[in-house]
Every structure is written in structure tokens, then in C-alpha cells.
Design an enzyme around this catalytic site. Sequence first.
Site, mmCIF file in Angstrom:
data_model
loop_
_atom_site.group_PDB
_atom_site.id
_atom_site.type_symbol
_atom_site.label_atom_id
_atom_site.label_comp_id
_atom_site.label_asym_id
_atom_site.label_seq_id
_atom_site.Cartn_x
_atom_site.Cartn_y
_atom_site.Cartn_z
ATOM 1 N N HIS A 169 0.861 -1.072 0.041
ATOM 2 C CA HIS A 169 0.022 0.029 0.080
ATOM 3 C C HIS A 169 0.888 1.382 -0.120
ATOM 4 O O HIS A 169 1.947 1.328 0.456
ATOM 5 C CB HIS A 169 -0.830 0.037 1.189
ATOM 6 N N CYS B 158 -2.104 2.474 9.358
ATOM 7 C CA CYS B 158 -3.174 1.469 8.832
ATOM 8 C C CYS B 158 -4.146 1.793 9.802
ATOM 9 O O CYS B 158 -5.352 1.505 9.574
ATOM 10 C CB CYS B 158 -2.623 0.464 8.895
#
Length: 270
Positions: A156, A250
Amino acid sequence: MCPPVHFAVEHSINPWMDPSVPVDADRALAQWRALRRTYEGLGHRVDVLEPLLGMPDMVFTANGALVIGERALGARFRAPGRAGEAPAHRRWLTDHGVDVRMPREINEGEGDFAWTGRRILAGSGFRTSPAACTELAEVFDVPVAPLHLVDPRFYHLDTALAVLDDRTIVYYPAAFSDSSQRLLASLYPEAIIATADDALVLGLNAVSDGTHVVLARQAEKLAAQIAERGYVPVPVDVSELLKSGGGVKCATLELHRATTATPAGTAGDR
């Protein structure tokens, strides 16, 4: 944020995840609570999303949407096991007055989208579809800079890059394709460049309010680099979440303020 009540590593959808390695759920929850207290101690409001049984990755709320002002692009997860998280995020945001647009393309929210106050940096290569850039531009009417990730450990964008304020980013160049490295160097010639050591403890999975930068305690060199630029590093230990390939960012979906800028872009609040 969403407490890791059901946190576990039951599958492997990134190189960090190994179901054979034990996870201490109590420790994960204690670290999450400390992260929440850190934000509140810095003066930020933390809203909590109710965790769902059977959703062990739901602690990673950053993946649930991109929110700018009263508008959001909802997530569409690539991994089937996470698909049930997206409706929960949409419901919460809608209940709190946010206009949530349904995605056409696969995207994993702030996992791959970073709002700088001027433009959206959009990562792809492992999770989010490159075509999601078109949706971003349609929904938010701001410039979008596409970036291609090439190292699966940095699956990511938020594992390889963090926005510190509307002019400054920190990133790990080797996570990106050559063309993306050139684009980042052009857009941010004074960016902070992270070392491999700090990138590999997910030190770049950080959250900044423009002054304070909350980041992994293990990223000591990065904390020093950030301090040299005048920011205040706030180290926290989220090492249990790292077993699932997650960290500070996150676990944090930011509710960004909108700008009053035209699409050409001027600085906005974060």
C-alpha cells in the site's frame, strides 16, 4: 479507529502476514489503546467504529475510504475476506453526514490514497486499480498524481510514503517504479528520504497533523530526520499490528478538512 477485538492473522494477503506466527490479541489491543490516547493527548478527536466478528483486519480503518470534507470515496477491497468491511465504513460515514460515493474500481482507501491538501497521491501496483485515479478526480475535483508500487513488502502507498504537511512528504524511493520516483522528486524536491531500515519497520506508516508526527517507535533514524525539519516525532509501539503488515497509519482513517481551492490546488488543512 476500530479496536482490534477480533485481530488475528488468519490468512496471508501481504508478505508480512504469516498465520503460523502467534498473535497476542491482548497486546494488540493495549497498543491500539495507547495509540488512541496519543491522538487524544495531542488534542485530536477519535471516533470509534464498532468491530465486526469475522473481520480480523478491521482494525486497519485507513483502508475503508478516502474522506475529504463532507465527501468520500468508499472502498472496494481486492481480498474477498475484507469485503465485509466496506459497508460498515460506508454506514458510519453516511450516519455522520458524509456523502459516500460507491466505487467502480478496486481501491483500498487511504491505504493507497494520500491527501496533501493540494493533490491526491494515488498508489497502485498490488491492491488499488490504476483506474481508480479517474474516480478520484471525478469525486473530489482535485489533481491526482498516480504512483506505481513495485516492492510487495510495500503493498500500500501508506507503507512507503507519508504526508507531513501540504508541502512536505517523506518516502522510501525503492518502493516505487523509476517513473514514480521521478514524479515524486519533481513534485517534492525537498522531501525527506527514508532509509530501508526505517521503511522495513513501517516507519513511513505514520500520521502527521502538520506539527506532530506519530510513527513507529522502532523508526529511530526517521524520527531524527523528521525532528531536524522542525516536526515533533511522537513514537508509539504498534509492533503487534506489524505482524499483519499494519502500523500507525493503517489503524487510522483521517477525516480531512476540505479546501476551498480550485482544482489547480492551494494549501488546505489536514
